[in-house]
Design an enzyme around this catalytic site. Sequence first.
Site, PDB file in Angstrom:
ATOM      1  N   CYS A  10       0.816  -1.216   0.000  1.00 15.47           N
ATOM      2  CA  CYS A  10       0.000   0.000   0.000  1.00 15.47           C
ATOM      3  C   CYS A  10       0.848   1.264   0.000  1.00 15.47           C
ATOM      4  CB  CYS A  10      -0.954   0.008   1.195  1.00 15.47           C
ATOM      5  SG  CYS A  10      -2.217  -1.267   1.088  1.00 15.47           S
ATOM      6  N   GLU A  55       2.809   2.819   2.188  1.00 15.79           N
ATOM      7  CA  GLU A  55       2.914   3.775   3.281  1.00 15.79           C
ATOM      8  C   GLU A  55       4.173   3.571   4.113  1.00 15.79           C
ATOM      9  OE1 GLU A  55       0.177   0.599   5.209  1.00 15.79           O
ATOM     10  OE2 GLU A  55       0.705   1.341   3.229  1.00 15.79           O
TER      11      GLU A  55
END
Length: 693
Positions: free
Chosen positions: A394, A396
Amino acid sequence: MLPSSIHILDPTMSSVPNQSSCGNTESFSLDPDFVASYAETKPPFGFNGLGEIVYRRTYSRLKVDGTREQWFETIERVVNGTFRRQQEWADRNMLGWDACDAQRKAQTMYDKIFTMKFLPPGRGLWAMGSPLTEERRLFAALNNCAFVSTSKMWDNIDGARPSKPFVFLMDAAMLGVGVGFDTRGAQAAHAQNILVGNPHSAHARTVTFTVPDSREGWVESTGLLIDSYLAYEHVNYEFDYSQVRAAGLPIKGFGGVTSGPEPLRELHQLIRHALDKHIGQPLSVTAIVDLMNLIGKCVVSGNVRRTAEIAFGDPHDPEYIDLKNYDVNPHRVAFGWTSNNSVFATVGMDYSDVSRRVQKNGEPGFQWMENARRYGRMGEENTRDTRVEGANPCNEQCLESYELCCLVETFPANHDSLDDYFETLESALLYAKTVTLLPTHWPETNRVMLRNRRIGTSVSGVAQFITRHGLNELRTWLDAAYARVQEIDSHISELFCVPKSVKTTSVKPSGTVSLLAGATPGMHYPESRFCIRRVRVSKNSDILPALEEAGYFIEDDVVDKSSMVVEIPVDHGEGVRGLRDVSMWEQLALAALLQKYWSDNQVSCTITFDPASEGPQLNNALDYYQYQLKGVSFLPRIDYGAYPQMPYEAIDEATYNKMARNIKSESQLHLVRDSEKKDAEAERFCTNDSCTI
């Protein structure tokens, strides 16, 4: 010395009930009277019961008596597991253990989780304190995600075989950990003229390997097969699958049911097909991604229901860029969907070609490793993290090869004051830092994590906070909270006698965790303020009658005949705008603000854009924001039309009000004892719809 301004879990500043004892000093447990005081309290689940339904389906585990946990019991399990791990660490290292102090901190953490001020990751809600960690000691399952590089797959470091990155991804994925990977092993193979071997040659010996009925057995068999091509062992493996359980049996500890040996048998066949084409040639970029994707497909078929992978490659390599062009690579249609594909962008590059591809289908995404290595928060140079090589699915968390990450989710909009939020951060960091104390079964992972102690303290409900308090207040809170996080990390690191975390904050996209709290996911705005969310519930679940009694609309599932579909009307909050009212440029600006004032790791941002009006501006947007972000992905807004029982359906306010009036506010759903004998199936990986396939 600890700054005088910091108050680490001071019970006098908490709403937690007073405590009469310090509990069991031999093995930590919360005071039973304290836990019992929450038993009849209705949890503040969000979105008109959606949060509670998701909790029941995803995180409520089977207990010894055969019933399912309630929310107050799940938190008890998680907090007890967290503090038992701390106690083990203190005892093993002879640091001393203050049972009364631990009880106070644990009660504060319990209350913060119960009231949805912060939540552990979905992995933690499901696994912490369960037999998976208490008995099997599979602590890797507490982490959200990982990254592995193929760049050194040929170097035989510590005796590692060329298959090592592939079996690491498979092992991690089967534990519910999403994995990012790169394609640098192909460049290394070409540079060193390392050729794929032929295990079918006349002088190769045939060996039969009986696959054990375990995760380890599946992983080992796959590694042996890959190495028969890449390690020049002159071995042709045949596999005996007779020990693998038949399909349809419960998977103990993980939820779901067994798939039988067929997904593994198919994986072995497809690996042979992929590598046979490369015999006598260097391993290609396509082959690396094919193998990783085929493993991901096997994991899905093997009843770990989802897979999260991200591939990173060269933006100037046509072979990599065309991997999802199925006119060029028709063989990848069956498995290319198992990874999102991104490029290692360089600041100052020409984005025109990749922008045109993004405009069509949203890929590739972009990762600026020079920004990730140079900065903590953007503009603040940080020389402690120069060894990062990629990111998680993702995007992050920037990560070193074989590094895992643990994320916790905080909800600023659920707090009345900044001081209240500061106190929540103390509990959130204590949970995350505890996970970094726990070894995995991968030595190379332990070596990185012991050194870095990386955590990701995330924020969700950003759109709701901005709507209620304004953008400037968000900036003020995050900037002050980041400074407090550094103070808290210093104190906890001193308490545990470990290094400070190399990085501490991020913005995750969130999955089902934000639904529990009634929060918008990460930095993202909802598709619309009002919507219907549809959730599948087993026909055998004891909560179905309670849902019907509470006034929810329920109907037969048109796909899964063993399930019912429950419709929940959702209001994301007064004044919260839908995505159609938030331009691509505003979303990018918000991501940049979060990267500057909060996240020293990364901001997971999937920027939704209108292909017609904003698509032609992508090249300009990347030119501007390459200096302000570490990573970004894009998603074209496409109307796919309506179909029966869509999981998400935008509605108007009148429709929402009509549905909401039918729901009884005095619903006693939280008191229902669910006796269904099927264990919860945990949220897999670091998930939301953009990074979980």
